[in-house]
Design a protein around this motif. Sequence first.
Motif, PDB file in Angstrom:
ATOM      1  N   TYR A  10      69.923  39.740  23.748  1.00  0.00           N
ATOM      2  CA  TYR A  10      68.787  40.582  24.126  1.00  0.00           C
ATOM      3  C   TYR A  10      67.222  40.070  23.741  1.00  0.00           C
ATOM      4  O   TYR A  10      66.746  39.285  23.055  1.00  0.00           O
ATOM      5  CB  TYR A  10      68.562  42.086  23.312  1.00  0.00           C
ATOM      6  CG  TYR A  10      69.446  42.597  23.639  1.00  0.00           C
ATOM      7  CD1 TYR A  10      69.636  43.172  24.725  1.00  0.00           C
ATOM      8  CD2 TYR A  10      70.975  43.707  22.646  1.00  0.00           C
ATOM      9  CE1 TYR A  10      70.426  43.781  25.283  1.00  0.00           C
ATOM     10  CE2 TYR A  10      71.666  43.650  22.624  1.00  0.00           C
ATOM     11  CZ  TYR A  10      72.032  44.076  24.460  1.00  0.00           C
ATOM     12  OH  TYR A  10      73.242  44.777  25.021  1.00  0.00           O
ATOM     13  N   ASP A  11      66.005  40.553  25.181  1.00  0.00           N
ATOM     14  CA  ASP A  11      64.732  39.918  24.286  1.00  0.00           C
ATOM     15  C   ASP A  11      64.190  40.390  23.492  1.00  0.00           C
ATOM     16  O   ASP A  11      63.700  42.091  23.531  1.00  0.00           O
ATOM     17  CB  ASP A  11      64.517  40.232  25.869  1.00  0.00           C
ATOM     18  CG  ASP A  11      63.022  40.212  26.139  1.00  0.00           C
ATOM     19  OD1 ASP A  11      61.847  39.257  24.517  1.00  0.00           O
ATOM     20  OD2 ASP A  11      61.706  39.884  26.964  1.00  0.00           O
ATOM     21  N   SER A  12      63.866  39.619  22.205  1.00  0.00           N
ATOM     22  CA  SER A  12      63.125  40.676  21.068  1.00  0.00           C
ATOM     23  C   SER A  12      61.493  40.562  20.775  1.00  0.00           C
ATOM     24  O   SER A  12      61.279  40.869  20.929  1.00  0.00           O
ATOM     25  CB  SER A  12      64.241  40.764  19.947  1.00  0.00           C
ATOM     26  OG  SER A  12      64.070  38.811  19.679  1.00  0.00           O
ATOM     27  N   LEU A  21      75.263  43.225  27.195  1.00  0.00           N
ATOM     28  CA  LEU A  21      75.580  41.529  27.518  1.00  0.00           C
ATOM     29  C   LEU A  21      76.284  40.928  27.697  1.00  0.00           C
ATOM     30  O   LEU A  21      77.246  41.100  27.538  1.00  0.00           O
ATOM     31  CB  LEU A  21      75.593  41.525  26.002  1.00  0.00           C
ATOM     32  CG  LEU A  21      74.625  41.454  24.540  1.00  0.00           C
ATOM     33  CD1 LEU A  21      74.147  41.314  23.844  1.00  0.00           C
ATOM     34  CD2 LEU A  21      72.814  40.367  25.725  1.00  0.00           C
ATOM     35  N   GLN A  64      66.943  42.044  29.082  1.00  0.00           N
ATOM     36  CA  GLN A  64      66.433  43.380  28.348  1.00  0.00           C
ATOM     37  C   GLN A  64      67.070  44.854  27.273  1.00  0.00           C
ATOM     38  O   GLN A  64      68.604  44.471  28.151  1.00  0.00           O
ATOM     39  CB  GLN A  64      65.406  44.690  29.212  1.00  0.00           C
ATOM     40  CG  GLN A  64      64.939  43.143  30.050  1.00  0.00           C
ATOM     41  CD  GLN A  64      63.506  43.249  29.391  1.00  0.00           C
ATOM     42  OE1 GLN A  64      63.159  42.957  28.700  1.00  0.00           O
ATOM     43  NE2 GLN A  64      63.575  41.797  29.718  1.00  0.00           N
ATOM     44  N   PRO A  65      66.983  45.237  26.178  1.00  0.00           N
ATOM     45  CA  PRO A  65      67.385  46.170  26.074  1.00  0.00           C
ATOM     46  C   PRO A  65      68.000  47.374  26.155  1.00  0.00           C
ATOM     47  O   PRO A  65      67.867  47.658  27.584  1.00  0.00           O
ATOM     48  CB  PRO A  65      66.778  46.806  24.916  1.00  0.00           C
ATOM     49  CG  PRO A  65      65.370  45.862  24.210  1.00  0.00           C
ATOM     50  CD  PRO A  65      65.015  45.010  25.843  1.00  0.00           C
ATOM     51  N   ASP A  66      69.233  47.556  26.301  1.00  0.00           N
ATOM     52  CA  ASP A  66      69.712  49.230  27.014  1.00  0.00           C
ATOM     53  C   ASP A  66      71.036  48.385  28.118  1.00  0.00           C
ATOM     54  O   ASP A  66      71.553  49.221  29.151  1.00  0.00           O
ATOM     55  CB  ASP A  66      68.988  50.023  27.037  1.00  0.00           C
ATOM     56  CG  ASP A  66      68.545  50.912  26.433  1.00  0.00           C
ATOM     57  OD1 ASP A  66      69.308  51.163  25.224  1.00  0.00           O
ATOM     58  OD2 ASP A  66      67.503  51.123  26.530  1.00  0.00           O
ATOM     59  N   GLU A  67      70.879  47.004  28.907  1.00  0.00           N
ATOM     60  CA  GLU A  67      71.334  46.478  29.239  1.00  0.00           C
ATOM     61  C   GLU A  67      72.700  45.638  28.969  1.00  0.00           C
ATOM     62  O   GLU A  67      72.840  45.906  27.685  1.00  0.00           O
ATOM     63  CB  GLU A  67      70.731  45.746  30.250  1.00  0.00           C
ATOM     64  CG  GLU A  67      69.484  45.868  31.236  1.00  0.00           C
ATOM     65  CD  GLU A  67      69.015  44.743  31.882  1.00  0.00           C
ATOM     66  OE1 GLU A  67      69.281  43.543  31.647  1.00  0.00           O
ATOM     67  OE2 GLU A  67      67.880  45.053  32.388  1.00  0.00           O
TER      68      GLU A  67
END
Length: 439
Positions: free
Chosen positions: A231-233, A225, A220-223
Motif C-alpha cells: 500500500y502507498d503510505s 493487494l 491505494q488503500p482499500d484496494e
Amino acid sequence: MSSAARTAGQDHLWSVDEHLEDILATVRPLEPIELHLLDAQGCVLVDDITVPVSLPPFDNSSMDGYAVRVADVAGASEEFPAVLEVVGDVAAGQAELLQVGPGQAARIMTGAPLPPGAETVVPVEWTDGGLGEGPVAGMRARSLAPEGASGQVHVYRPAEARAHVRAKGSDVKAGDRALEAGTVLGPPQIALLAAIGRGTVRVRPRPRVVVMSTGSELVQPDEELRSGQIYDSNSFALTAAARDAGAIAYRVGAVADDADILRSTIEDQLVRADLMVTTGGVSVGAYDVVKEALQSVGDEDEAGSGIEFRRLAMQPGKPQGFGSIGPDHTPLLALPGNPVSSYVSFELFVRPAIRTLMGLEDVHRPRTTATLRAEKALTSPKGRRQFLRGRYADGAVTPVGGAGSHLVAALAQADALIVVPEDAESVEPGAEVEVVLLG
C-alpha cells in the motif's frame, strides 16, 4: 543545470547541513497578497497591525445588573437594602443612554455602555430584581416582563467605584501594535483583527505543495493487494506532514515506474504547485525512474533549471534530489522511497522549505538535549549523521523500534528524532543526546 554539474553533485558526499543550506538559499518566500480574514487563516502577516480604535471602545458592564451611583448603595445589606428608582434599561448596542441621577438605577445588560451618571454596576444577584421578594438568581426576559425596566429595586450589597465595569481601552488602546509582522494567523489573531475592524489583511499565502509517490508496486488503500504489491503510505504521510507544516497540500496517486508517464504527470501538476515533493525512485536501481525523468526535464530547460541528485552523509535518507523545474522554476525535492527515510527527509528538508515559502523566520522543529534511556548502546555508522525514532518525556528520550528505514509502526509511536552525530559510532545509555521534537 548541466549534466557535468549534476555528475559532480552525485560524486560529492553532501552533509545534512550543506544540503539544507542549499535548499534554503534557493527557496524564497511567496509574494504577499491581500486576503479576507477567514481566507488568511494559517497565513503569515507581512506588516505590523496597529489598533485604530480602543477595545473596548467604551466603558461597559461585565455583568447583568444595575448601573448605580456608589453613594446610593453604600452600607446596603439584606436587613437594610438600598431602595432605588429604576429609570429604564440599557442594552448592548443601545445608542441613546439614560441619565442615572441620585437615588436612581438603570437595569444594564452585559456589554452595554455604562450610562452617564452611573459609577458602578451591581450584579442582579445582589438585588431583588424589582420583585420585592429577596435576592434573585437572574433577570426576567424583557419580552415577558417589560415592567422590570421601571419601579423600584432593592440592593442588598454595596459596590465599589467601577466594580464590574470594563474600562475603555482595557484590552488594547488606539495606536497600540495589535500583531507583529511574521505572526501566523490562527483563530485568536483573526478574532482580534475582526474586533479592531480589519476585514482584510496582507499576508504571504499558504504554499501549495504537490506530493507524488512513485513505484509500480504501490496500491491505494482499500484496494486488493496482489503478489509483490504494497500500500502507498508515503504520499499520505507527506501530504499530512505538509498540511501540518502550514501548506495547502495536494496528494497525487502513485505513478508507475515509467519515465514518460512520470514526466508528464509532473508537468501537469506544476500549474498548482509552489513546491513539488516526490518520494521513491532516487536510488541507483534500474527502475529508479525519478532520476531518469527529472534529469531529462532539466536537459530540456535552457534557463539553468534542473534537479541534482545527491548522496548525503545521513541515515536514513542517503539519496536525495533537489532543484527547480518548469517555466516558473518551481522548487522540487525528490525524497527516497522507504517510509522512514521519506518522513525523516521531509522533517529535515521539506518542512523548512515550506516554512520559508510562508515567510517565517524560524523554520525548524524545536531541538533540545535529553538523557538517553536504552537497554544497550546505540550504534551508528561512522561518517553518517543518524536519526533514530524516539519518545521524549521529562528530559529523557527512549528509542522506538530499530534503525530499519521500513519500520512504519515504530514511526507511528515516535514523537522525536534522536540525533547521533557523524563522529559517533555508539552512544551509551545515560548519555546526553540531541533530540528533534516532532510535535
